[in-house]
Design an enzyme around this catalytic site. Sequence first.
Site, PDB file in Angstrom:
ATOM      1  N   ASN A   1       0.868  -1.173   0.000  1.00  0.00           N
ATOM      2  CA  ASN A   1       0.000   0.000   0.000  1.00  0.00           C
ATOM      3  C   ASN A   1       0.908   1.228   0.000  1.00  0.00           C
ATOM      4  O   ASN A   1       1.479   1.581   1.030  1.00  0.00           O
ATOM      5  CB  ASN A   1      -0.888  -0.040   1.255  1.00  0.00           C
ATOM      6  CG  ASN A   1      -1.708   1.224   1.427  1.00  0.00           C
ATOM      7  OD1 ASN A   1      -1.790   2.052   0.535  1.00  0.00           O
ATOM      8  ND2 ASN A   1      -2.314   1.382   2.600  1.00  0.00           N
ATOM      9  N   TRP A   2       1.034   1.843  -1.178  1.00  0.00           N
ATOM     10  CA  TRP A   2       1.982   2.964  -1.295  1.00  0.00           C
ATOM     11  C   TRP A   2       1.449   4.237  -0.645  1.00  0.00           C
ATOM     12  O   TRP A   2       2.179   5.200  -0.464  1.00  0.00           O
ATOM     13  CB  TRP A   2       2.278   3.252  -2.771  1.00  0.00           C
ATOM     14  CG  TRP A   2       3.030   2.173  -3.485  1.00  0.00           C
ATOM     15  CD1 TRP A   2       3.376   0.922  -2.995  1.00  0.00           C
ATOM     16  CD2 TRP A   2       3.554   2.222  -4.820  1.00  0.00           C
ATOM     17  NE1 TRP A   2       4.065   0.216  -3.948  1.00  0.00           N
ATOM     18  CE2 TRP A   2       4.182   0.989  -5.087  1.00  0.00           C
ATOM     19  CE3 TRP A   2       3.533   3.192  -5.827  1.00  0.00           C
ATOM     20  CZ2 TRP A   2       4.794   0.711  -6.314  1.00  0.00           C
ATOM     21  CZ3 TRP A   2       4.145   2.919  -7.047  1.00  0.00           C
ATOM     22  CH2 TRP A   2       4.769   1.687  -7.276  1.00  0.00           C
ATOM     23  N   LYS A   3       0.179   4.275  -0.333  1.00  0.00           N
ATOM     24  CA  LYS A   3      -0.461   5.485   0.206  1.00  0.00           C
ATOM     25  C   LYS A   3      -0.164   6.682  -0.727  1.00  0.00           C
ATOM     26  O   LYS A   3      -0.039   6.470  -1.933  1.00  0.00           O
ATOM     27  CB  LYS A   3      -0.006   5.740   1.646  1.00  0.00           C
ATOM     28  CG  LYS A   3      -0.174   4.465   2.501  1.00  0.00           C
ATOM     29  CD  LYS A   3      -0.030   4.690   3.956  1.00  0.00           C
ATOM     30  CE  LYS A   3      -0.193   3.343   4.668  1.00  0.00           C
ATOM     31  NZ  LYS A   3      -0.154   3.445   6.118  1.00  0.00           N
TER      32      LYS A   3
ATOM     33  N   HIS B   1      -9.601   1.209   4.819  1.00  0.00           N
ATOM     34  CA  HIS B   1      -8.323   1.412   5.519  1.00  0.00           C
ATOM     35  C   HIS B   1      -8.544   2.376   6.681  1.00  0.00           C
ATOM     36  O   HIS B   1      -9.336   3.317   6.579  1.00  0.00           O
ATOM     37  CB  HIS B   1      -7.279   1.968   4.543  1.00  0.00           C
ATOM     38  CG  HIS B   1      -5.909   1.970   5.131  1.00  0.00           C
ATOM     39  ND1 HIS B   1      -5.483   2.941   6.003  1.00  0.00           N
ATOM     40  CD2 HIS B   1      -4.890   1.097   5.017  1.00  0.00           C
ATOM     41  CE1 HIS B   1      -4.240   2.660   6.387  1.00  0.00           C
ATOM     42  NE2 HIS B   1      -3.857   1.550   5.794  1.00  0.00           N
TER      43      HIS B   1
ATOM     44  N   GLU C   1      -6.918   4.802   7.737  1.00  0.00           N
ATOM     45  CA  GLU C   1      -6.698   6.217   7.427  1.00  0.00           C
ATOM     46  C   GLU C   1      -7.926   6.822   6.755  1.00  0.00           C
ATOM     47  O   GLU C   1      -8.257   7.987   6.959  1.00  0.00           O
ATOM     48  CB  GLU C   1      -5.438   6.374   6.558  1.00  0.00           C
ATOM     49  CG  GLU C   1      -4.183   6.173   7.399  1.00  0.00           C
ATOM     50  CD  GLU C   1      -2.987   5.605   6.670  1.00  0.00           C
ATOM     51  OE1 GLU C   1      -2.952   5.645   5.427  1.00  0.00           O
ATOM     52  OE2 GLU C   1      -2.080   5.096   7.357  1.00  0.00           O
TER      53      GLU C   1
ATOM     54  N   GLU D   1      -5.475  -4.745  10.663  1.00  0.00           N
ATOM     55  CA  GLU D   1      -4.441  -3.735  10.878  1.00  0.00           C
ATOM     56  C   GLU D   1      -4.733  -2.968  12.167  1.00  0.00           C
ATOM     57  O   GLU D   1      -5.509  -1.999  12.138  1.00  0.00           O
ATOM     58  CB  GLU D   1      -4.404  -2.751   9.709  1.00  0.00           C
ATOM     59  CG  GLU D   1      -4.143  -3.395   8.372  1.00  0.00           C
ATOM     60  CD  GLU D   1      -3.584  -2.391   7.368  1.00  0.00           C
ATOM     61  OE1 GLU D   1      -2.481  -2.619   6.895  1.00  0.00           O
ATOM     62  OE2 GLU D   1      -4.250  -1.380   7.117  1.00  0.00           O
TER      63      GLU D   1
ATOM     64  N   GLY E   1       2.389   2.400  10.764  1.00  0.00           N
ATOM     65  CA  GLY E   1       3.341   3.491  10.577  1.00  0.00           C
ATOM     66  C   GLY E   1       4.014   3.924  11.866  1.00  0.00           C
ATOM     67  O   GLY E   1       4.657   4.971  11.917  1.00  0.00           O
TER      68      GLY E   1
ATOM     69  N   SER F   1       3.329  -1.967  10.352  1.00  0.00           N
ATOM     70  CA  SER F   1       4.778  -2.027  10.562  1.00  0.00           C
ATOM     71  C   SER F   1       5.387  -3.399  10.281  1.00  0.00           C
ATOM     72  O   SER F   1       6.269  -3.848  11.009  1.00  0.00           O
ATOM     73  CB  SER F   1       5.132  -1.557  11.986  1.00  0.00           C
ATOM     74  OG  SER F   1       4.714  -0.217  12.173  1.00  0.00           O
TER      75      SER F   1
HETATM   76  P1  PGA Z   1       2.745   0.376   7.634  1.00  0.00           P
HETATM   77  O1  PGA Z   1       1.308   0.570   6.948  1.00  0.00           O
HETATM   78  O2  PGA Z   1       3.318  -0.918   7.098  1.00  0.00           O
HETATM   79  O3  PGA Z   1       3.558   1.572   7.183  1.00  0.00           O
HETATM   80  O4  PGA Z   1       2.546   0.338   9.103  1.00  0.00           O
HETATM   81  C1  PGA Z   1       0.427  -0.499   6.772  1.00  0.00           C
HETATM   82  C2  PGA Z   1      -0.873  -0.009   6.190  1.00  0.00           C
HETATM   83  O5  PGA Z   1      -1.335   1.065   6.593  1.00  0.00           O
HETATM   84  O6  PGA Z   1      -1.482  -0.657   5.318  1.00  0.00           O
END
Ligand code: PGA
Length: 255
Positions: A9-11, A99, A101, A171, A177, A217
Site C-alpha cells: 500500500n503505497w499510500k 483502511h 486512514e 491492521e 506506521g 509495521s
Molecule cells: P505500515 O502501513 O506498514 O507503514 O505500518 C500499513 C498499512 O497502513 O497498510
Amino acid sequence: MRKKIVAGNWKMNLNTDQGISLVNDLIKEKIDLKYNQTVIICPPFTHIGSLKMLLDNNEGSKIQLGAQNISDKASGAYTGEISGEMLKHLDTRYVIVGHSERREIYNESNEMVQKKVDAVLSSKMTPIFCCGEPLKVREVENQNDYVQQQIEEGLFHLNGETMSSLIIAYEPIWAIGTGRTASAAQAEEMHAFIRSILEKKWGSEIAEDVTILYGGSVKPDNAQELFSQDNVDGGLIGGAALDANSFIDIIKALA
Ligand code: PGA
C-alpha cells in the site's frame, strides 16, 4: 484454496517516475512465486495506467495491480471520484476498502465501507477489507468486539461464495506506521478470532478459504515470524513497500 498474499500500500507517496522505477526493480528480481502466492501493489490512482503498461510488457513478473480507494457510486457527477469501472478498465484486480486512514481522516463509516465493498464487487474486482482497533480500544481489551462490529457491518450482507474470494486485512491502528508491530501471538489471536466469526456466519469451508493479511509495521525482520502463524496468510505493507529490497525480502518471507 487459501491464497498467500503480500500487498504493498503505497499510500500518497512517490510520483509516477519513482513508482515506475520501484516496479522495475521488483520486476528485475524475478521473484519466484508458488502457485498459491500473489503479490499486489496498490499505487496512487495517477500511476495505475503507466504501471499497467509496464506490467503488460513484463507479464512474467506476476505482480498484480490494486487501488487504494474507490467511489461508492458507479458514474456521473461526482467530482474527484474514481469508479470501479475506471479501475477495472486498467486491469486493477484488487481495491483496499476501509483502511483506517480513510475511516479516521475521511470519516468513512462502516456503512460507507459496505457500499464500497459492493462497488468493488460489482466491477468484478476483489476487496481487501481492512479492519482493526485503535489503541484506546486495545488498552481496555475490547478489540474483539470492535473488529467483529466492523466485519458484521461491512461484510455480513455478502453470500458465502462471494465471501470466500475476499481478502481481509487486520491492521491494529496502533501498529500502522508507528514501528510498533503486534506480536506474532497477538496477530494470530486476532486472525483466529476473525476466522471464527467467518465460520459462525458462513461455515468452516468458507472461513478456511478467506485470506487474512496482517498489516502494521511489517518489515523484513518481522515478516517471517508473522507469516508463519497458522491464520496469518501474508501482509498489507505500507512503509516497507516503498523500498524494493525491503518489499522483496517481505515477499520472500511468504514461503
Ligand atoms: P505500515 O502501513 O506498514 O507503514 O505500518 C500499513 C498499512 O497502513 O497498510
